[in-house]
Design an enzyme around this catalytic site. Structure first.
Site, PDB file in Angstrom:
ATOM      1  N   ASP A 235     -42.696  20.869 -52.726  1.00 34.76           N
ATOM      2  CA  ASP A 235     -42.302  21.934 -51.795  1.00 34.76           C
ATOM      3  C   ASP A 235     -41.077  22.716 -52.247  1.00 34.76           C
ATOM      4  OD1 ASP A 235     -40.668  19.553 -51.208  1.00 34.76           O
ATOM      5  OD2 ASP A 235     -39.823  20.797 -49.620  1.00 34.76           O
TER       6      ASP A 235
ATOM      7  N   ASP B  53     -40.166  13.941 -49.804  1.00 37.88           N
ATOM      8  CA  ASP B  53     -39.549  14.634 -48.673  1.00 37.88           C
ATOM      9  C   ASP B  53     -39.896  16.120 -48.692  1.00 37.88           C
ATOM     10  OD1 ASP B  53     -38.084  12.363 -47.652  1.00 37.88           O
ATOM     11  OD2 ASP B  53     -36.783  12.556 -49.401  1.00 37.88           O
TER      12      ASP B  53
ATOM     13  N   ASP C  65     -44.252  14.922 -54.785  1.00 36.96           N
ATOM     14  CA  ASP C  65     -42.914  14.826 -54.225  1.00 36.96           C
ATOM     15  C   ASP C  65     -43.061  14.132 -52.868  1.00 36.96           C
ATOM     16  OD1 ASP C  65     -40.100  15.557 -53.657  1.00 36.96           O
ATOM     17  OD2 ASP C  65     -41.027  16.906 -52.204  1.00 36.96           O
TER      18      ASP C  65
END
Length: 223
Positions: free
Chosen positions: A173, A12, A10
Site C-alpha cells: 500500500d 500493515d 506487506d
C-alpha cells in the site's frame, strides 16, 4: 528455475488495518519522551519503514539516540495495547483478505510470503493471533534487513522459496513497497485502501478490493 509463483505481502495497510494501533502507540511514545506527537497523516506516511528510519523522518531535528528512544517507547506501547486487546481487535483483516489468502494458499503452484517493516515479534504475534501458521513460506521483517525500499527482504524471500524474480509479485500500500519491488525486479501491485495516496504509488497495477487480486496476479505473471 521453477514454475512456482511467489506472492509477497506487506502487512500493515495491506493485509490488516492497524492504523488505530499505530497512531495510538506513536502518540504514547512521543508523550513518554516529552515531545509533541506528529499528526495522523505524518504517522501514516512513515508506515512501512523500520522504526528508527521512521522516527528520523518524523523528527529529523533530534539525534539518532532520540530516534532509538522513541522507537523503544513505541514498541512498548504497541506491545501493551496489543496484549491488552489482541491482534484481531487491534489489527483486523481488510475485507476479503483472509478469503484471498485461503484461495492462493490452496493453489499448489503459488507460495505466499511477507515483507514488512514490523519486528519478528510483531509478525509472529500477528500470525498467531489470526491463525495464519503455515500460510507463509517466507516471512521477512525489519529485524534482519535494511528498511524498505531496500530490496533485501524480497531478495531473501526469493532465495528461501527458490522462485525466480520474474515469477514474483509484491502486494503493498505504500511507495516504499512499490519502490522495493522495482529495486528487486519483481512486479508490483498497489492497493487503494492503505496508508499512502494511490496517486503516488508507482505500481504495475492498482486494485480496489481483494477480490481483484487473483486476476491481477494472473495478468502480471501468467498461468
Amino acid at each position: 528455475m521453477t514454475d512456482l509463483k511467489l506472492v509477497i505481502f506487506d502487512v500493515d495497510g495491506t493485509l490488516v488495518d492497524s492504523q488505530g494501533l499505530i497512531v495510538a502507540s506513536m502518540t504514547a511514545a512521543f508523550e513518554q519522551i516529552g515531545m509533541t506527537a506528529p499528526s495522523r497523516d505524518a504517522i501514516k506516511s512513515i508506515v512501512g519503514l523500520s522504526l528508527e528510519e521512521g522516527m528520523a523522518v518524523l523528527v529529523p531535528e533530534v539525534d539518532a539516540g532520540e530516534h532509538i528512544r522513541l522507537a523503544e517507547a513505541y514498541r512498548r506501547a504497541y506491545f501493551e495495547q496489543r496484549e491488552a486487546r489482541g491482534s484481531v481487535a487491534t489489527s483486523p483483516f481488510y475485507d476479503g483478505a483472509r478469503e484471498v489468502l485461503d484461495l492462493l494458499r490452496a493453489d499448489d503452484w503459488t507460495l505466499l510470503a511477507i515483507a514488512t517493516g514490523k519486528s519478528k515479534r510483531g509478525v509472529d504475534k500477528l500470525i498467531e493471533g489470526h491463525g495464519l501458521e503455515g500460510y507463509f513460506a517466507s516471512a521477512q521483517c525489519s529485524d534482519f534487513h535494511p528498511s524498505k525500499p531496500h530490496p533485501s527482504m524480497i531478495h531473501a524471500a526469493l532465495r528461501e522459496t527458490g522462485v525466480d524474480s520474474a515469477n514474483a509479485v509484491m502486494v503493498g500500500d505504500t511507495t516504499f513497497d512499490m519502490d522495493m519491488a522495482k529495486a528487486a525486479g519483481v512486479k508490483a501491485i498497489g492497493v487503494s485502501w492503505g496508508y499512502h495516496d494511490v496517486a503516488e504509488l508507482n505500481a504495475d497495477v492498482i486494485i480496489n478490493s481483494f477480490a481483484e487480486l487473483p486476476a491481477a496476479i494472473q495478468n502480471l505473471l501468467g498461468d
